[in-house]
Design an enzyme around this catalytic site. Structure first.
Site, PDB file in Angstrom:
ATOM      1  CB  SER A 145    -130.658  41.532  10.069  1.00 48.01           C
ATOM      2  OG  SER A 145    -131.930  42.075   9.813  1.00 48.01           O
ATOM      3  CE1 TYR A 158    -130.103  44.929  14.037  1.00 44.33           C
ATOM      4  CE2 TYR A 158    -131.509  45.000  12.101  1.00 44.33           C
ATOM      5  CZ  TYR A 158    -130.883  44.283  13.100  1.00 44.33           C
ATOM      6  OH  TYR A 158    -131.024  42.914  13.142  1.00 44.33           O
TER       7      TYR A 158
END
Length: 164
Positions: A145, A158
């Site tokens: 990501s 995250y």
């Protein structure tokens, strides 16, 4: 004669196959002739994806398990290998996210994200590498990501797991 399907009869194992990018990958690989192993936690969702695949049902297998259970992953790799006799591509796509400030996120949640988003990929890779080395063939693909590079407020855990 070369096949018009670039992944014809290639065994592709996709984690996170029950939704999002993983589900979309399943459909694309199926259209391109791959034999699929679909993995995620929810067996019912995986079966629903499998039913929508544009190929014969014998060209895909469902292998449901929880990536957080790191100690079980060696057995899951062996089970995956037994489904078609080999794996040509492993797509480590599964992941979870939490939205919370770093100071508010319990350490147990940070650890959970690291187990699922980072350590599970490492473990499966380590267990698959001997198979790839023995066959002198195999591909690893890891979905990450941009959050791993450019964190924003409320995704510290995250972002850290994706940066790893």
């Amino acid at each position: 004669m070369k096949s018009k399907y670039p992944f014809e009869n290639k065994v592709v194992w996709i984690t996170g196959a029950s939704s999002g990018i993983g589900e979309a990958l399943c459909y694309e690989f199926a259209k391109n002739g791959a034999l699929l192993i679909l993995s995620a936690r929810n067996k019912e969702k995986l079966k629903a994806v499998q039913e929508e695949l544009p190929q014969d049902s014998n060209k895909s297998q469902v292998l449901a398990f929880d990536l957080e259970e790191i100690d079980d992953l060696k057995d899951k790799v062996q089970l995956a290998l037994s489904l078609f006799g080999r794996i040509d591509y492993f797509i480590s796509n599964a992941g979870i996210a939490i939205k919370d400030f770093a100071l508010s996120t319990p350490l147990a949640i940070d650890q959970k994200l690291m187990k699922i988003n980072y350590f599970s990929s490492i473990a499966i890779t380590k267990f698959l590498l001997p198979h790839f080395i023995e066959r002198n063939s195999g591909h690893l693909v890891v979905t990450s990501s941009l959050s791993g590079k450019y964190g924003v407020p409320k995704i510290a855990a995250y972002a850290a797991s994706k940066h790893a």
